[in-house]
Design a protein around this motif. Structure first.
Motif, mmCIF file in Angstrom:
data_model
loop_
_atom_site.group_PDB
_atom_site.id
_atom_site.type_symbol
_atom_site.label_atom_id
_atom_site.label_comp_id
_atom_site.label_asym_id
_atom_site.label_seq_id
_atom_site.Cartn_x
_atom_site.Cartn_y
_atom_site.Cartn_z
ATOM 1 N N ARG A 1 28.532 88.647 93.259
ATOM 2 C CA ARG A 1 28.477 90.089 93.057
ATOM 3 C C ARG A 1 29.288 90.777 94.152
ATOM 4 O O ARG A 1 29.356 90.293 95.277
ATOM 5 C CB ARG A 1 27.026 90.562 93.037
ATOM 6 C CG ARG A 1 26.218 89.898 91.925
ATOM 7 C CD ARG A 1 24.743 90.210 92.008
ATOM 8 N NE ARG A 1 23.964 89.272 91.196
ATOM 9 C CZ ARG A 1 22.643 89.207 91.186
ATOM 10 N NH1 ARG A 1 21.941 90.055 91.947
ATOM 11 N NH2 ARG A 1 22.022 88.331 90.429
ATOM 12 N N ARG B 1 25.610 94.453 92.877
ATOM 13 C CA ARG B 1 24.913 93.581 93.834
ATOM 14 C C ARG B 1 23.440 93.407 93.488
ATOM 15 O O ARG B 1 22.875 92.310 93.658
ATOM 16 C CB ARG B 1 25.023 94.146 95.242
ATOM 17 C CG ARG B 1 24.287 93.314 96.293
ATOM 18 C CD ARG B 1 24.304 93.963 97.657
ATOM 19 N NE ARG B 1 23.618 93.125 98.623
ATOM 20 C CZ ARG B 1 22.307 93.165 98.869
ATOM 21 N NH1 ARG B 1 21.547 94.028 98.205
ATOM 22 N NH2 ARG B 1 21.762 92.356 99.762
ATOM 23 N N ASP C 1 23.221 92.940 88.469
ATOM 24 C CA ASP C 1 24.033 92.143 87.536
ATOM 25 C C ASP C 1 23.488 90.717 87.481
ATOM 26 O O ASP C 1 23.929 89.833 88.223
ATOM 27 C CB ASP C 1 25.502 92.144 87.958
ATOM 28 C CG ASP C 1 26.422 91.712 86.820
ATOM 29 O OD1 ASP C 1 25.998 90.878 86.002
ATOM 30 O OD2 ASP C 1 27.546 92.235 86.733
#
Length: 491
Positions: A429, A418, A421
Motif C-alpha cells: 500500500r 494504507r 485497501d
C-alpha cells in the motif's frame, strides 16, 4: 517494428498537457527496445524551437487535397531530444498553425482535419509504410477513417492503426463541410449511426467516434478509466460506441519518463536522493521552504500541482488548503487556472494568505519549481473529479511524496489505501484514497495521512518507501502497446 506516432503534441517541443508527455515518453521507450519510431506533428509558430535540433527540409512540395483543390505544404524534420519528428507547415490563407496557440480556435476541427489529411498524404508521397500508425485523441480521429476509406486504395492497404484516447471530454465535432474538405464527401454514408454520426446530434460527425469505429485497436490511458468510459457517463456519450467495439478496446496505464522524473538525477532539486538514501529528501524540504519563504518548523508539507479547473476538483483543492493549515501542516500550491472566475478566486486567496508563514500559492506554472515541490513535500493532494490516468500521483510516488487521491480513473490503478485497501498486502500500500466528491471525504483522507506523519514517523517513512518501490515508468506500458501492435499487425 516501424511505428509512426501522429499527434498534436510532443513534449517538450509542443506541450499543453499530459498528451505531450505520453507521446514523447512512449516513443522513447519503444525506440530503446529496437523499434523504429517517427513522429508527425503540426509545425506551430509558437512551439519550442529551442528543443528541436537540426531542423531541415524533408519534403518541400507536399500538395494536400483539400475541398476541390490542393494546399501546398512544407515538411521539416528535426530531432527532439533524440526523437525523429516531422513537422507539417501548410502555406494557406487559413493559417492553420500560425495562431500563437495550440488549441482554442473556433475552427480547431478544420485545423486538425487538415493536419490528419496532410499526415496521411505525407506518408503516401514519401513512400513511408509503417507497420503501425499510432494516433492520439480527437485531433487525429479522422486518420483511420481516411486511411481505410481513401488511402488503402492508393498503396496503403497494409497499415494498421492503434488509436489512444486521452480525454473523452473533447471529441471533435463538425458538419458536412468536414467531409467535403477532407475528400470523404459521401454525407449519406458517413452520417450513418454506425459510422461518424454523433450519438446525440444527428447533424454532426464525431472525430473521436470515427477513430473508435475505424481503428484496429482502441485504448484509453488506464484500465479503470476504460471501465468508467464504457459503463458510466465519463464516456461523454460514447459508451454505446465503445460497447459495440469492446473487443478491440482496453485500458493501458500511462508511464512517467524516468530520465526526467527521477530524484536520483534531477537537476532541479537541491539534493539527490533515492529509496536507499531517503534522509536526503529533508534537504529538499528545507530548500523548498527557503525558496517560498515558509517558516522552518516541524510540520509536514502538503502540496497540489496541476491545473485549477473543474476536472481537477478545484473546490476540494481550495478546501484542502485550509484543512491542512487547521491540522498543523504547511501547504504549497502550484497551478494555473483555466478560467477567469477560478483565477480570481485563487488570486484572492493568495492575497489573503500572503503573510501566513505556512502557505504559499504560486499561480502559474514553473517547471523547475514543480520538481522541487515534488522533492520537498511530504504529501500531494489529487482530488480529481475525473482523471483518465494522472501523472501527478505517479511522480509523487517516485519522489517519496505520499499521494492523497480520489478513487477515479488511473488514480485507482496506481494508489492503494494504507488503511483500507484489503486487496493489497500491507507492504504494497502506498497512499490514501477517498471516494466521494465532498469536503468530508478529502478531510478524512488528509487527516489519516497527517496523523501518521505527526504520530508514527517510522510508519510514515515506511509508507514513503513502499511508494518509491513502485515502477510506474514506461517499461510496462510499452510492453502492453507492443502486444497490441503485434496483434493488429497480424490481422
Amino acid at each position: 517494428m516501424y511505428v509512426v506516432q501522429i499527434a498534436s503534441e510532443c513534449a517538450p517541443v509542443i506541450k499543453a498537457g499530459g498528451l505531450g508527455d505520453v507521446v514523447y515518453g512512449l516513443s522513447t521507450e519503444l525506440e530503446s527496445r529496437g523499434n523504429c519510431v517517427e513522429l508527425i506533428l503540426p509545425k506551430y509558430d509558437c512551439m519550442r524551437y529551442d528543443h528541436v535540433w537540426g531542423l531541415h527540409d524533408a519534403y518541400k512540395d507536399l500538395w494536400v487535397p483539400w475541398y476541390d483543390g490542393k494546399i501546398h505544404c512544407s515538411v521539416y524534420c528535426g530531432w527532439v531530444h533524440g526523437r525523429v519528428c516531422f513537422f507539417i507547415e501548410p502555406h494557406s490563407e487559413d493559417n492553420f498553425f500560425n495562431r500563437g496557440c495550440y488549441y482554442g480556435c473556433d475552427d480547431d476541427n478544420m485545423r486538425f482535419a487538415f493536419f490528419s489529411r496532410a499526415a496521411l498524404e505525407f506518408l503516401l508521397q514519401s513512400n513511408k509504410r509503417p507497420d503501425i500508425i499510432h494516433c492520439h485523441d480527437w485531433q487525429t480521429g479522422l486518420i483511420p477513417v481516411m486511411l481505410y476509406e481513401i488511402y488503402k486504395y492508393h498503396g496503403m492497404g497494409n497499415q494498421r492503426v492503434c488509436y489512444t484516447i486521452h480525454n473523452f471530454k473533447h471529441q471533435g465535432m463538425g458538419g458536412a463541410e468536414i467531409l467535403q474538405a477532407t475528400g470523404l464527401n459521401r454525407e449519406n454514408y458517413y452520417f450513418q449511426y454506425d459510422k461518424l454520426r454523433d450519438n446525440f446530434n444527428p447533424f454532426a460527425i464525431n472525430f473521436m467516434k470515427g477513430g473508435i469505429v475505424y481503428s484496429n485497436a482502441v485504448n484509453t490511458v488506464s484500465p479503470h478509466h476504460a471501465w468508467e468510459a464504457h459503463y458510466t457517463d465519463v464516456g461523454c456519450g460514447l459508451s454505446h460506441t465503445i460497447d459495440l467495439h469492446q473487443d478491440k478496446y482496453r485500458g493501458i496505464l500511462n508511464g512517467i519518463d524516468d530520465n526526467f522524473w527521477n530524484p536520483q538525477t534531477d537537476r532541479y532539486i537541491a539534493e539527490p536522493y533515492s529509496i536507499d538514501n531517503i534522509d536526503a529528501k529533508a534537504k529538499n524540504k528545507q530548500a523548498l521552504r527557503k525558496r517560498l519563504l515558509l517558516q522552518e518548523v516541524d510540520k509536514p508539507i502538503v502540496a497540489y500541482i496541476g491545473r485549477l479547473d473543474g476536472q481537477k476538483g478545484v473546490e476540494l483543492v481550495h478546501h484542502s488548503i485550509y484543512h491542512a493549515l487547521y491540522k498543523n501542516a504547511q501547504y504549497v500550491l502550484l497551478g494555473s487556472a483555466t478560467g477567469a472566475k477560478i483565477n480570481a478566486q485563487f488570486q484572492h486567496e493568495k492575497n489573503f494568505l500572503n503573510d501566513n508563514p505556512d502557505v504559499h500559492l504560486e499561480l502559474g506554472f514553473d517547471e523547475e519549481l514543480a520538481h522541487l515541490i515534488y522533492a520537498g513535500a511530504d504529501m500531494i493532494v489529487v482530488p480529481s473529479n475525473y482523471e483518465p490516468c494522472g501523472l501527478t500521483q505517479m511522480i509523487g510516488l517516485k519522489y517519496g511524496t505520499v499521494p492523497i487521491v480520489r478513487a477515479v480513473g488511473g488514480l485507482v490503478n496506481t494508489v492503494f489505501d494504507r488503511d483500507y485497501d484489503l486487496d493489497k498486502p500491507a507492504e504494497k500500500r502506498n497512499g490514501y484514497v477517498f471516494n466521494d466528491m465532498d469536503y468530508h471525504a478529502v478531510e478524512f483522507a488528509m487527516e489519516r495521512a497527517l496523523w501518521l506523519w505527526h504520530n508514527e514517523k517510522d510508519e510514515f517513512r515506511m509508507l514513503v518507501k513502499q511508494g518509491m518501490d513502485y515502477d510506474y515508468s514506461w517499461n510496462h506500458p510499452a510492453s502492453d502497446y507492443l502486444g497490441i501492435y503485434e496483434s493488429i499487425r497480424e490481422e
